[in-house]
Design a protein around this motif. Structure first.
Motif, short mmCIF file in Angstrom:
data_model
loop_
_atom_site.label_atom_id
_atom_site.label_comp_id
_atom_site.label_asym_id
_atom_site.label_seq_id
_atom_site.Cartn_x
_atom_site.Cartn_y
_atom_site.Cartn_z
N PHE A 69 0.83 -1.21 0.00
CA PHE A 69 0.00 0.00 0.00
C PHE A 69 0.86 1.25 0.00
N ARG A 73 1.69 0.35 6.46
CA ARG A 73 0.70 -0.45 7.18
C ARG A 73 1.32 -1.63 7.92
N ARG B 151 -7.48 0.70 7.78
CA ARG B 151 -6.44 0.36 6.81
C ARG B 151 -5.76 -0.95 7.17
N LEU B 152 -5.59 -1.19 8.48
CA LEU B 152 -5.02 -2.47 8.89
C LEU B 152 -6.01 -3.61 8.63
N GLU B 154 -8.01 -3.69 6.14
CA GLU B 154 -7.90 -3.97 4.70
C GLU B 154 -6.65 -4.81 4.42
N LEU B 155 -5.58 -4.48 5.13
CA LEU B 155 -4.35 -5.27 5.00
C LEU B 155 -4.63 -6.73 5.34
#
Lengths: 246, 255
Positions: A69, A73, B151-152, B154-155
Motif C-alpha cells: 500500500f 501499514r 487500513r489495517l 484492509e491489509l
C-alpha cells in the motif's frame, strides 16, 4: 495471468470507470500512471480483490498475489520479523520456518540488521522495505503496488526503485505499479498505461522494450518528455495543469 | 551517560519528593501537636501496635480481596460491553448514556443503595466497587474498539488473515493499548472506594479499622491505615499492573 474483463465500478450514481479491460501476464511489469483522482487506486484494489466490480469480471490466475500500500501499514506492536512473516502465519506455516524465511527476505531488502526493531524505530524508507519484504514473503507471483515510494524523498526513492527493479528481474515477478511519477513508471515497467478521463479509461499504452540496465537517467528523461508530448497523454494531464494554474 | 546512572538520578529525584513530604508531615506534627497530626514515628508505632494485635494482615487481606473481586468483575463486564459498544454503533448509542449515568453516581450514593439492597457486609463493598469502576473499563474498551484502523483491516483482508489471527495480531494489541491505562485508573479507584464502603458497611478491613480509629479518637491509627492503603495501591500498580503492561506491550518502550 490477471485478467480484468470489461470491468466497471460505480460509486452511487458516479461511474469511476466502465468497460475497462487489462491483462497482466506472468513476469510482466505494468505501470499505471495518470492524474490524481483518475481511479488508479480503485483499479488496483479491484485487481487485489479488495473491491468487487459493479460489472464485468476479474480473474486472477496467479498462485499468490500481494499488495503493497501507499503507507507501509505495519503492525506497530510486532517486530520486523513478525511483520514480514504476517502472511506466512496466515498460511499456517510454523514459527521456525516463517522466521527463517523472514530473515532471508529482510536480508534481500537490506534490513538484516533491523530484525528485532519495532516499526516506530525505523525510518519511512525502511518501513516501506519491510512492507515489500512482507509482500514477497508469501511467494507472490503478482505484486500490486500502490504508489509505494511516493512518501520517500528523492534519494531513498531511487534506491527503492533500484531494489524493485532488481527483485522483478531476479524473481520474474509480475507487477502492477500505480504511480503518478512518469520516470518511475518508465524505469520499472515493461508497459506503461495512462489512465485518465471521467469515467476513466486507459487512454494510452506505451510498450517499453529497452532493457532495464540501459534505462539511464538521460534515457528516462527523454522518454518521459516524449511520452508527455503525445497529444492523448498531454490532454489527460492537462485538466490537472489547468486546475493548478487556476 | 550510562543507563544505571540515569536510573540512579531518577531514583534520587523521586526519593527527594518523598523525603520532602515526610519532612512537611513531621513539621506539621510538631507545629500542631501529635494529637491533631501524629508524625511519621507515631504512625509507625501505631502500625506496629496494629500488627501486634494481628489486625493488620487480616484487614489488608479483607480489603484487597474485596477491591480485587469488585475490580475484576467490573473489568470483565466493562471490557466485554465496551468492545460490543465499540464494534456496533447501535449498541454504542444505547449503552453510552447508561455508562455516563453510572459514572455520574457518586460512590457514596452507591454504598447507601448497596447497604439497603444487600445489607452490611462484603457484598455491599464489592458491589459498590464494581458499580464505580465498570464505566471506566467500559469507556476504555469502547474507545479501543472504535479506533480500530480500517487500513489495517484492509491489509488483513489482502493477506487473507484468518479470523483468529486477525483477533490476536490486529485487534487485541490495539484494544489492550486502550484498556490498560483505563484499568490502572479503575484499580486506584477500586481501592479507595473499597475503603470507603468498608467504613460504612463492614466490620473488617482497612475501612472498618479507620471507623474504629475514629470512634477511639486514635489519630495515629487512622494515619497508619492511610499509609497502608497507599502502600497497597502502589504495590498493586507498580508491582503487578505496570510490569504486566511492559510485558504485554514491549513495543511502547521499544526494547
Amino acid at each position: 495471468m490477471l485478467e480484468l474483463d470489461r470491468v466497471g465500478v460505480a460509486l452511487g450514481p458516479k461511474a469511476i470507470f466502465n468497460d475497462l479491460s487489462l491483462t497482466i501476464g506472468p513476469g510482466e511489469s505494468v505501470c499505471l500512471v495518470g492524474p490524481s483522482g483518475a481511479g488508479k487506486t480503485t483499479l488496483l484494489r479491484l485487481a487485489a480483490g479488495l473491491l468487487a466490480p459493479t460489472s464485468g469480471e476479474v480473474t486472477n490466475g496467479f498462485r499468490e498475489t500481494s499488495v503493497v500500500f501507499q503507507e507501509p501499514r505495519l503492525l506497530p506492536w510486532r517486530r520486523v520479523t513478525d511483520n514480514i512473516a504476517l502472511g506466512l502465519k496466515a498460511r499456517g506455516i510454523g514459527r521456525r520456518h516463517r522466521r527463517a524465511r523472514a530473515r532471508e527476505l529482510a536480508a534481500a531488502v537490506g534490513l538484516a540488521e533491523s530484525l528485532d526493531c519495532f516499526p516506530h524505530q525505523l525510518s519511512g524508507g525502511m518501513c516501506q522495505r519491510v512492507a515489500l519484504a512482507r509482500a514477497l514473503a508469501v511467494g507472490a507471483e503478482l505484486l500490486l503496488l500502490d504508489e509505494p515510494f511516493s512518501a520517500l524523498d528523492v534519494g531513498l526513492r531511487s534506491d527503492a526503485q533500484q531494489l524493485m527493479q532488481q527483485l522483478v528481474q531476479e524473481r520474474a515477478l509480475a507487477m502492477m505499479l500505480v504511480t503518478h511519477d512518469l520516470i518511475e513508471a518508465l524505469r520499472l515497467g515493461h508497459r506503461v498505461l495512462v489512465l485518465a478521463g471521467s469515467p476513466a479509461a486507459l487512454v494510452y499504452e506505451l510498450p517499453v522494450t529497452t532493457p532495464f540496465n540501459e534505462r539511464t537517467p538521460a534515457w528516462l528523461h527523454e522518454a518521459a518528455a516524449r511520452l508527455l508530448r503525445q497529444p492523448l497523454v498531454q490532454a489527460s494531464f492537462q485538466p490537472l495543469v489547468d486546475r493548478e494554474a487556476a | 551517560m550510562a543507563a544505571w546512572v540515569r536510573r540512579l538520578l531518577r531514583g534520587i529525584g523521586s526519593l527527594t519528593g518523598v523525603l520532602l513530604l515526610v519532612t512537611l508531615w513531621e513539621w506539621g506534627s510538631i507545629r500542631y501537636g501529635s494529637f491533631m497530626l501524629p508524625g511519621p514515628r507515631d504512625t509507625l508505632t501505631a502500625m506496629g501496635r496494629l500488627a501486634e494485635q494481628q489486625a493488620l494482615l487480616a484487614a489488608m487481606w479483607a480489603t484487597s480481596w474485596r477491591a480485587i473481586t469488585g475490580f475484576a468483575l467490573a473489568a470483565l463486564a466493562g471490557m466485554a460491553l465496551g468492545l460490543l459498544a465499540g464494534l456496533s454503533r447501535t449498541l454504542g448509542r444505547v449503552l453510552e448514556p447508561v455508562a455516563t449515568v453510572l459514572l455520574g453516581i457518586p460512590p457514596i450514593a452507591w454504598i447507601v443503595l448497596a447497604i439497603l439492597w444487600f445489607g452490611s457486609g462484603s457484598l455491599a463493598s464489592i458491589y459498590t466497587v464494581a458499580a464505580t469502576t465498570l464505566p471506566i473499563a467500559f469507556a476504555g474498551a469502547q474507545m479501543g474498539a472504535r479506533t480500530l484502523d480500517a487500513r489495517l483491516a484492509e491489509l488483513a483482508t489482502a493477506y487473507r488473515l484468518p479470523l483468529a489471527q486477525r483477533l490476536w495480531d490486529l485487534y487485541l494489541p490495539h484494544v489492550v493499548s486502550y484498556v490498560f491505562p483505563a484499568l490502572i485508573t479503575a484499580l486506584a479507584v477500586a481501592w479507595k472506594v473499597t475503603v470507603m464502603a468498608e467504613l460504612l458497611a463492614t466490620d473488617t478491613g482497612i475501612g472498618a479499622g479507620l471507623a474504629l480509629a475514629r470512634v477511639n479518637l486514635d489519630t495515629a491509627a487512622a494515619m497508619a491505615w492511610v499509609v497502608l492503603v497507599v502502600v497497597l495501591l502502589l504495590v498493586a500498580e507498580h508491582g503487578v499492573l505496570r510490569p504486566l503492561q511492559r510485558r504485554m506491550e514491549p513495543w511502547r518502550t521499544g526494547h
